[in-house]
Design a protein around this motif. Structure first.
Motif, short mmCIF file in Angstrom:
data_model
loop_
_atom_site.label_atom_id
_atom_site.label_comp_id
_atom_site.label_asym_id
_atom_site.label_seq_id
_atom_site.Cartn_x
_atom_site.Cartn_y
_atom_site.Cartn_z
N GLU A 41 0.85 -1.19 -0.05
CA GLU A 41 0.10 -0.09 0.03
C GLU A 41 0.84 1.29 0.10
O GLU A 41 0.73 2.13 -0.78
CB GLU A 41 -0.88 0.02 1.30
N ALA A 42 2.12 1.31 0.83
CA ALA A 42 2.90 2.54 0.73
C ALA A 42 3.59 2.70 -0.41
O ALA A 42 3.61 3.67 -0.88
CB ALA A 42 3.89 2.40 2.17
N LEU A 43 3.96 1.58 -1.05
CA LEU A 43 4.79 1.62 -2.29
C LEU A 43 3.97 2.01 -3.45
O LEU A 43 4.27 2.13 -4.79
CB LEU A 43 5.93 0.71 -2.57
N THR A 58 16.55 -12.53 2.98
CA THR A 58 15.35 -12.12 3.63
C THR A 58 14.90 -10.85 2.63
O THR A 58 13.63 -10.62 2.51
CB THR A 58 15.62 -11.55 5.02
N GLN A 59 16.11 -9.68 2.18
CA GLN A 59 15.60 -8.89 1.52
C GLN A 59 14.93 -9.22 0.09
O GLN A 59 13.93 -8.67 -0.39
CB GLN A 59 17.01 -8.13 1.04
N PHE A 60 15.66 -10.39 -0.57
CA PHE A 60 14.91 -10.92 -1.90
C PHE A 60 13.69 -11.15 -1.49
O PHE A 60 12.52 -10.78 -2.33
CB PHE A 60 15.85 -11.99 -2.15
N MET A 61 13.23 -11.95 -0.24
CA MET A 61 11.98 -12.46 -0.23
C MET A 61 10.98 -11.23 -0.09
O MET A 61 9.87 -11.34 -0.83
CB MET A 61 11.80 -13.28 1.17
N MET A 62 11.49 -10.17 0.24
CA MET A 62 10.51 -8.91 0.58
C MET A 62 10.40 -8.26 -0.76
O MET A 62 9.27 -7.88 -1.02
CB MET A 62 11.02 -7.94 1.56
N MET A 63 11.58 -8.16 -1.35
CA MET A 63 11.45 -7.81 -2.83
C MET A 63 10.26 -8.39 -3.83
O MET A 63 9.60 -7.98 -4.32
CB MET A 63 12.69 -7.68 -3.54
N GLN A 64 10.37 -9.76 -3.58
CA GLN A 64 9.62 -10.42 -4.82
C GLN A 64 8.22 -10.51 -4.33
O GLN A 64 7.23 -10.35 -5.35
CB GLN A 64 10.22 -11.82 -5.06
N SER A 65 7.90 -10.43 -3.12
CA SER A 65 6.64 -10.26 -2.64
C SER A 65 5.85 -8.96 -2.76
O SER A 65 4.65 -8.85 -2.94
CB SER A 65 6.48 -10.56 -1.13
N LEU A 66 6.53 -7.97 -3.24
CA LEU A 66 6.16 -6.60 -3.58
C LEU A 66 5.62 -6.49 -5.19
O LEU A 66 4.80 -5.91 -5.38
CB LEU A 66 7.23 -5.61 -3.46
N SER A 70 4.71 -5.97 -8.66
CA SER A 70 4.79 -4.44 -9.52
C SER A 70 5.07 -3.30 -8.72
O SER A 70 5.23 -2.31 -9.16
CB SER A 70 3.61 -4.30 -10.09
N GLU A 71 4.63 -3.28 -7.45
CA GLU A 71 4.98 -2.10 -6.61
C GLU A 71 6.39 -1.65 -6.74
O GLU A 71 6.73 -0.45 -6.29
CB GLU A 71 4.48 -2.21 -5.03
N LEU A 72 7.43 -2.58 -6.97
CA LEU A 72 8.94 -2.24 -7.03
C LEU A 72 9.04 -1.87 -8.63
O LEU A 72 10.19 -1.36 -8.66
CB LEU A 72 9.60 -3.48 -6.66
N LYS A 73 8.04 -2.06 -9.31
CA LYS A 73 8.65 -2.09 -10.85
C LYS A 73 8.88 -0.27 -11.19
O LYS A 73 8.24 0.51 -10.60
CB LYS A 73 7.51 -2.24 -11.69
N ASP A 74 10.09 0.03 -11.86
CA ASP A 74 10.14 1.35 -12.32
C ASP A 74 10.45 2.23 -11.02
O ASP A 74 9.96 3.43 -11.39
CB ASP A 74 9.25 1.83 -13.36
N ARG A 75 10.92 1.82 -10.12
CA ARG A 75 11.12 2.42 -8.91
C ARG A 75 12.51 2.96 -8.52
O ARG A 75 13.46 2.08 -8.92
CB ARG A 75 10.42 2.02 -7.61
N HIS A 117 12.93 -3.66 -13.34
CA HIS A 117 13.54 -2.45 -13.77
C HIS A 117 13.86 -1.22 -12.74
O HIS A 117 13.74 0.17 -13.03
CB HIS A 117 12.86 -1.99 -15.12
N ALA A 118 14.09 -1.91 -11.47
CA ALA A 118 14.60 -0.59 -10.48
C ALA A 118 15.84 -0.05 -10.62
O ALA A 118 16.68 -0.83 -10.82
CB ALA A 118 14.12 -1.36 -8.98
N ASP A 119 15.68 1.11 -10.15
CA ASP A 119 17.20 1.99 -10.22
C ASP A 119 17.58 2.05 -8.84
O ASP A 119 16.83 2.63 -8.13
CB ASP A 119 16.97 3.41 -10.82
N CYS A 120 18.79 1.50 -8.44
CA CYS A 120 19.20 1.36 -6.89
C CYS A 120 20.26 1.87 -6.55
O CYS A 120 21.39 1.81 -7.48
CB CYS A 120 18.88 -0.24 -6.41
N LEU A 121 20.53 2.79 -5.58
CA LEU A 121 21.71 3.20 -4.92
C LEU A 121 22.29 2.33 -3.99
O LEU A 121 21.54 1.93 -3.02
CB LEU A 121 21.71 4.61 -4.28
#
Length: 421
Positions: A57-59, A106-114, A116-121, A311-315
């Motif tokens: 919901e947040a993302l 753990t980070q990956f499991m959170m990412m994949q569960s998000l 499309s909310e992570l898409k193009d972010r 297609h996320a852009d990450c620092l």
């Protein structure tokens, strides 16, 4: 006789009916509530990290930016990303995706569960060298944040088994908390063999996932403690305008006051409680520690692969280790630099080029709050990268070229950084 039977089974039957009504009632937490989402963004609560409802919901809005990391995110100070973003009205709030003990898996499991909310972010990812120990994430750390909901969500959305799926299935079965579920264990065994799970297990798991998602909707805020009060308190210590020279002077003053001049430049409370009573045990205690060879490198590749798919852009931020502490404990600075070289090769060779590497800053005064966590000048230095990166939150289209075959391999995990061409 009937009264006796009801006295025995009545409470059980009543409890079952109430449970059914609870899970199938329309009631749930209001995940659209801005105050609830704001509180969750800094809570780093286990229920929030293991679930999906609040983070998705947040993302789904442009108001929140995921910050992936671990224990450094829990230490709120005037220069913490959440404080700086709020004080200087940057138009976003960091959603802290991590807690003490969370690592790449753990980070990956959170990412994949998000999804499309992570898409193009855009996102920020803090890489801790301490994750990359010989055996990877410890069982206790993994168990604390293991999410059956996120695991089933991954399995039930599989259309084709890829190399990353086979690797993940193998890694998950290394942990007993996963294997104790017979249906899940069979599904993971199939994926390890390159096959999709059996339809019978899939049908059963769909029912279980529905229940877990409902549980997430109902209870994800139970026990959640927001850090907003600490954020608000630290906001008040900052100057009205963002001037780096003024902030740098403030960081020096706060760091000097907090460390009280101890020989490691460590926050006084941490030093008095965790270091001073055991000083004789720490001398040369880390001279054999090595972060260059670990399954964590392949776990980290899972997270990179997910970022590329969306297609996320990450620092990526690589913090140092407190230099004076490393010298006392015998932790090799040469080894730390080689670790940095290895992880940066894994990043840049696949197109992840936004990297802030502070490995050589361990001796900078007040850069670290304690032995391994960014402090006053450390967070301020990181902000010089974070602020311009997130000023425009539309991601630059990166040309990712993933090499999962190599970076998911045991060969890569054990590669000597000096041998990288």
């Amino acid at each position: 006789m009937k009264k006796k039977l009801f006295g025995i089974f009545g409470p059980i039957l009543l409890a079952a009916v109430l449970l059914v009504l609870l899970f199938f009632s329309p009631f749930k937490i209001d995940s659209n509530d801005p105050k609830l989402i704001k509180a969750a963004s800094s809570s780093m609560a286990g229920n929030v990290l293991r679930g999906n409802s609040i983070t998705k919901e947040a993302l789904s809005t442009d108001k929140y930016v995921p910050f992936f990391g671990s224990s450094e995110l829990s230490r709120i100070s005037p220069f913490h990303p959440s404080v700086l973003a709020e004080k200087y009205d940057r138009g976003y709030t960091p959603f802290l995706m991590g807690a003490p003990g969370t690592q790449s898996l753990t980070q990956f499991m959170m990412m994949q569960s998000l999804g499309s909310e992570l898409k193009d972010r855009k996102a920020v990812f803090i890489i801790s060298p301490q994750w990359f120990v010989k055996d990877g994430i410890k069982r206790d750390y993994f168990d604390a944040y293991y999410s059956p909901e996120q695991t089933l969500s991954w399995l039930l959305h599989l259309k084709k088994v890829q190399a990353s799926d086979r690797y993940l299935a193998q890694r998950l079965t290394d942990y007993g908390v996963v294997r104790k579920d017979e249906h899940l264990d069979r599904m993971l065994a199939a994926v390890k063999d390159g096959k999709l799970p059996d339809k019978t297990d899939v049908r059963f798991s769909h029912l279980k996932l529905n229940m877990l998602e409902r549980e997430d909707e109902l209870f994800s805020t139970v026990g959640m403690v927001s850090k907003q009060e600490a954020i608000d308190k630290n906001v008040k210590t900052l100057p009205t305008e963002y001037k780096h020279s003024e902030l740098s002077s403030l960081a020096d003053r706060l760091g000097e006051r907090a460390t009280q001049g101890n020989e490691f430049g460590i926050q006084k409370h941490f030093y008095q409680k965790r270091i001073k009573p055991h000083m004789n045990l720490f001398a040369d205690s880390q001279k054999n520690w090595d972060y260059r060879y670990s399954p964590e490198f392949s776990d980290f590749q899972l997270a990179l692969d997910q970022l590329s798919k969306e297609h996320a852009d990450c620092l990526f931020i690589i913090p140092p280790v407190n230099g004076r502490w490393a010298k006392y404990t015998g932790l090799s600075q040469e080894m730390l630099q080689q670790f940095s070289d290895k992880i940066k090769y894994q990043l840049t060779s696949q197109g992840f080029n936004n990297i802030a590497d502070y490995t050589d800053q361990g001796d900078t005064p007040y850069f670290m709050q304690d032995t391994i966590h960014l402090g006053w000048n450390g967070w301020l230095a990181a902000d010089k990268k974070i602020a311009p990166f997130l000023k425009d939150r539309k991601p630059i289209k990166e040309n990712y070229v993933m090499n999962n075959t190599y970076f998911l391999s045991h060969e890569w995990q054990q590669t000597n950084p000096l041998d990288i061409k």
